[in-house]
Design an enzyme around this catalytic site. Structure first.
Site, PDB file in Angstrom:
ATOM      1  N   ASP A   1     -15.764  52.890 -13.599  1.00  0.00           N
ATOM      2  CA  ASP A   1     -15.714  52.614 -15.036  1.00  0.00           C
ATOM      3  C   ASP A   1     -15.913  51.111 -15.284  1.00  0.00           C
ATOM      4  OD1 ASP A   1     -13.219  52.774 -17.691  1.00  0.00           O
ATOM      5  OD2 ASP A   1     -15.388  53.059 -17.757  1.00  0.00           O
ATOM      6  N   ASN A   2     -16.300  50.744 -16.484  1.00  0.00           N
ATOM      7  CA  ASN A   2     -16.327  49.356 -16.972  1.00  0.00           C
ATOM      8  C   ASN A   2     -17.346  48.443 -16.314  1.00  0.00           C
ATOM      9  OD1 ASN A   2     -12.996  50.055 -16.767  1.00  0.00           O
ATOM     10  ND2 ASN A   2     -13.973  49.766 -18.770  1.00  0.00           N
TER      11      ASN A   2
HETATM   12  C1  LIG Z   1      -4.791  45.271  -7.237  1.00  0.00           C
HETATM   13  C2  LIG Z   1      -5.617  46.487  -6.939  1.00  0.00           C
HETATM   14  N1  LIG Z   1      -4.804  47.601  -6.570  1.00  0.00           N
HETATM   15  C3  LIG Z   1      -4.201  48.450  -7.429  1.00  0.00           C
HETATM   16  N2  LIG Z   1      -3.499  49.453  -6.899  1.00  0.00           N
HETATM   17  C4  LIG Z   1      -2.896  50.345  -7.705  1.00  0.00           C
HETATM   18  N3  LIG Z   1      -2.939  50.307  -9.038  1.00  0.00           N
HETATM   19  C5  LIG Z   1      -3.636  49.314  -9.596  1.00  0.00           C
HETATM   20  C6  LIG Z   1      -4.310  48.335  -8.836  1.00  0.00           C
HETATM   21  N4  LIG Z   1      -4.934  47.488  -9.672  1.00  0.00           N
HETATM   22  C7  LIG Z   1      -4.663  47.899 -10.932  1.00  0.00           C
HETATM   23  N5  LIG Z   1      -3.877  49.003 -10.885  1.00  0.00           N
HETATM   24  C8  LIG Z   1      -3.418  49.791 -12.022  1.00  0.00           C
HETATM   25  O1  LIG Z   1      -4.604  50.320 -12.616  1.00  0.00           O
HETATM   26  C9  LIG Z   1      -4.604  50.066 -14.025  1.00  0.00           C
HETATM   27  C10 LIG Z   1      -5.470  48.898 -14.310  1.00  0.00           C
HETATM   28  C11 LIG Z   1      -6.668  49.042 -14.806  1.00  0.00           C
HETATM   29  C12 LIG Z   1      -7.525  47.838 -15.088  1.00  0.00           C
HETATM   30  N6  LIG Z   1      -8.416  48.222 -16.154  1.00  0.00           N
HETATM   31  C13 LIG Z   1      -8.841  47.306 -17.006  1.00  0.00           C
HETATM   32  O2  LIG Z   1      -8.537  46.128 -16.884  1.00  0.00           O
HETATM   33  C14 LIG Z   1      -9.652  47.759 -18.163  1.00  0.00           C
HETATM   34  C15 LIG Z   1      -9.788  46.874 -19.226  1.00  0.00           C
HETATM   35  C16 LIG Z   1     -10.514  47.243 -20.358  1.00  0.00           C
HETATM   36  C17 LIG Z   1     -10.647  46.300 -21.463  1.00  0.00           C
HETATM   37  C18 LIG Z   1     -11.767  46.288 -22.259  1.00  0.00           C
HETATM   38  C19 LIG Z   1     -11.874  45.404 -23.340  1.00  0.00           C
HETATM   39  C20 LIG Z   1     -10.847  44.533 -23.622  1.00  0.00           C
HETATM   40  F1  LIG Z   1     -10.941  43.694 -24.669  1.00  0.00           F
HETATM   41  C21 LIG Z   1      -9.709  44.544 -22.830  1.00  0.00           C
HETATM   42  C22 LIG Z   1      -9.600  45.419 -21.763  1.00  0.00           C
HETATM   43  C23 LIG Z   1     -11.105  48.525 -20.437  1.00  0.00           C
HETATM   44  C24 LIG Z   1     -10.961  49.405 -19.355  1.00  0.00           C
HETATM   45  O3  LIG Z   1     -11.511  50.644 -19.382  1.00  0.00           O
HETATM   46  C25 LIG Z   1     -10.241  49.039 -18.215  1.00  0.00           C
HETATM   47  O4  LIG Z   1     -10.147  49.924 -17.183  1.00  0.00           O
HETATM   48  C26 LIG Z   1      -3.169  49.766 -14.360  1.00  0.00           C
HETATM   49  O5  LIG Z   1      -2.453  50.960 -14.547  1.00  0.00           O
HETATM   50  C27 LIG Z   1      -2.714  49.014 -13.117  1.00  0.00           C
HETATM   51  O6  LIG Z   1      -1.310  49.047 -12.962  1.00  0.00           O
HETATM   52 MG   LIG Z   2     -11.533  51.560 -17.461  1.00  0.00          MG
END
Ligand SMILES: CCNc1ncnc2c1ncn2[C@@H]1O[C@H](/C=C/CNC(=O)c2cc(-c3ccc(F)cc3)cc(O)c2O)[C@@H](O)[C@H]1O
Ligand SMILES: [Mg+2]
Length: 221
Positions: free
Chosen positions: A169-170
């Site tokens: 995604d993204n």
């Molecule tokens: C450090 C890597 N390992 C990881 N292991 C396990 N869980 C992880 C991990 N990273 C992140 N997570 C979890 O996944 C999720 C994170 C997702 C990151 N996604 C984004 O940043 C994202 C951000 C946007 C976005 C788009 C426009 C904006 F203005 C602001 C944000 C849109 C999306 O569709 C996104 O997916 C959280 O639940 C976090 O706790």
């Molecule tokens: Mg996403």
């Protein structure tokens, strides 16, 4: 202490969704996040692309990186056949527990296992601790700079087979440039871009599908 946005999403699902009906949980989250509070669920437009790729993959074992509130886990798991499973990795304990409850409301707890922890710690445990042989489908939606290193880690752990399908995604917003550079220059993967829009917004976004050694898989049949 006032509630988090994710807790408010759970409240809305718990109050409005039909228990045991994944579609109603999906619609409830999309409604809440488009009308009240934006949240980073894959959403309905990109969700339709996710659905199509999951149906193409028809996975026995699927993996998701970044559960968040469980929205895409429900989209994936609702399409899985009997005796197949989705493993989803989430390192934020609050998000993991909210996702667990939302997945329970959707009636999909049997098919979805939330693995709480950091993807780089859990991926190397998948074979031995979680009895995974290889992964048929992987949905990448966690920290964008981790897409490439975690794809390499999946390879190093022997978790990808001929025909394994990755969907990220993204690709445009927030963007995953290192992943795109890595995957599109890797001869072992056949890549396809699916233009779409950022969830609940008019902003351009895209998803990238990468199939491992497709030719080889095709030659087998
Ligand atoms: C450090 C890597 N390992 C990881 N292991 C396990 N869980 C992880 C991990 N990273 C992140 N997570 C979890 O996944 C999720 C994170 C997702 C990151 N996604 C984004 O940043 C994202 C951000 C946007 C976005 C788009 C426009 C904006 F203005 C602001 C944000 C849109 C999306 O569709 C996104 O997916 C959280 O639940 C976090 O706790
Ligand atoms: Mg996403």
């Amino acid at each position: 202490m006032d509630q988090s946005k994710e807790q408010r999403i759970l409240n809305s699902v718990s109050y409005n969704a039909v228990k045991g009906d994944p579609e109603s949980v999906i619609n409830c989250i999309d409604k809440y996040c488009s009308q009240y509070e934006w949240a980073m669920n894959v959403g309905d437009e990109k969700g339709t692309i996710l659905d199509k790729v999951v149906e193409e993959a028809d996975p026995s074992v699927a993996l998701e990186l970044g559960t968040y509130c469980g929205y895409s886990a429900i989209r994936i798991a609702r399409l899985l056949k009997p005796n197949t499973r989705l493993l989803t990795i989430e390192f934020n304990p609050e998000f993991a527990s909210i996702a667990k409850e939302i997945i329970e409301i959707a009636g999909l707890s049997e098919k979805v296992t939330i693995l709480e922890g950091h993807s780089e710690d859990i991926i190397p445990q998948l074979k031995k601790k979680y009895e995974v042989e290889t992964l048929d489908f992987v949905f990448l939606d966690h920290w964008k700079e981790r897409y490439a290193p975690d794809t390499i880690l999946l390879e190093e752990c022997g978790l990808l087979r001929k025909g394994s399908i990755l969907l990220a995604d993204n690709i445009i917003y927030p963007g995953a440039p290192e992943f795109i550079k890595y995957i599109r220059s890797n001869k072992r993967f056949e890549c396809t871009s699916y233009p779409s829009h950022l969830e609940y917004m008019k902003v351009e976004d895209a998803m990238e599908k990468a199939v491992k050694d497709p030719g080889a898989a095709a030659m087998l049949f």
